[in-house]
Design a protein around this motif. Structure first.
Motif, PDB file in Angstrom:
ATOM      1  N   MET A 176     126.238  58.716 -55.099  1.00  0.00           N
ATOM      2  CA  MET A 176     127.151  59.831 -55.298  1.00  0.00           C
ATOM      3  C   MET A 176     128.233  59.488 -56.318  1.00  0.00           C
ATOM      4  SD  MET A 176     129.318  62.023 -52.489  1.00  0.00           S
ATOM      5  CE  MET A 176     127.963  62.151 -51.344  1.00  0.00           C
ATOM      6  N   ARG A 182     122.652  63.483 -56.316  1.00  0.00           N
ATOM      7  CA  ARG A 182     122.682  63.504 -54.851  1.00  0.00           C
ATOM      8  C   ARG A 182     123.505  64.670 -54.332  1.00  0.00           C
ATOM      9  NH1 ARG A 182     125.059  58.670 -51.360  1.00  0.00           N
ATOM     10  NH2 ARG A 182     125.886  59.945 -49.689  1.00  0.00           N
ATOM     11  N   LEU A 183     124.570  65.019 -55.003  1.00  0.00           N
ATOM     12  CA  LEU A 183     125.352  66.186 -54.595  1.00  0.00           C
ATOM     13  C   LEU A 183     124.491  67.434 -54.632  1.00  0.00           C
ATOM     14  CD1 LEU A 183     128.888  65.898 -56.255  1.00  0.00           C
ATOM     15  CD2 LEU A 183     128.354  65.964 -53.819  1.00  0.00           C
TER      16      LEU A 183
END
Length: 230
Positions: A176, A182-183
């Motif tokens: 992140m 990933r967000l």
């Protein structure tokens, strides 16, 4: 007089060492130090405006906590974590943090819910932003989780969870911190929304399910990234 001065001096050294320990501990829990990252004790001392002695004291405590390690060349670094240890800590987190949000669902009041919702909103803002502030997202994620755990009203439980995050925080937040992927793909924002809704409804079962989904989703993403040594 000399005895009194000596006692004051010892007290100040312990206090300063503890402050350095707390500062480094917070960085590790928040995932602001990466696995394998080396720490310059001199740089830490200069940044915090201290001598080397309280930094060495703090580092010794963190080594005992298994949050830092001393390499053969005496360098200090954040330990790397292999896949087996990561899975072990993930299982423990599911058990302990799942229990924490169950308790929070039964106990949290309006002030707790307002704080949790504020951190949830901050995380969502970054998760949905075209150009998210990754450091802010990491911070909001950590604050949301710990606000929920604090709402359980069990300080001993929170201390246990902090000990887990002290070891796993750098791994949890590595992807992140360096990539918005990933967000966008991790699903954390949706899991957080379900967790907040469950806490607001006082639904312990749903709160645990949302938290477990968040932990397992994050763990799956990290393992799929290939960053963990086998």
């Amino acid at each position: 007089m000399d005895g009194a001065i000596g006692r004051i001096d010892r007290f100040e050294r312990v206090t300063l060492g503890t402050r350095v320990y707390d500062a480094l501990r917070s960085l590790l829990i928040a995932g602001e130090l990466a696995p394998g990252e080396r720490l310059s004790l001199r740089r830490v001392a200069d940044q915090l405006g201290t001598s080397m002695m309280p930094v060495r004291e703090a580092v010794s405590r963190l080594v005992a906590d298994e949050a830092l390690e001393v390499l053969p060349n005496r360098a200090v670094s954040v330990p790397l974590m292999d896949a087996a240890k990561f899975r072990e800590l993930t299982r423990v987190r599911i058990a302990i943090e799942g229990f924490a949000v169950e308790e929070a669902a039964l106990r949290c009041g309006p002030a707790d819910l307002a704080l949790i919702a504020r951190h949830d909103a901050a995380f969502r803002c970054e998760a949905l932003a075209p150009a998210p502030d990754l450091e802010r997202a990491v911070r909001a994620n950590k604050e949301l989780h710990f606000a929920a755990y604090a709402a359980a009203g069990l300080p001993s439980l929170r201390a246990i969870i902090e000990g887990l995050w002290l070891r796993i925080g750098p791994v949890l937040n590595l992807d992140m911190r360096v990539s918005a992927r990933r967000l966008a793909e991790g699903g954390a924002e949706a899991h957080h929304a379900r967790l907040v809704a469950a806490l607001r409804a006082g639904d312990a079962t749903a709160a645990r399910a949302a938290l477990v989904a968040d932990i397992t989703g994050t763990a799956a993403f990290i393992e799929a990234s290939g960053r963990l040594p086998p």
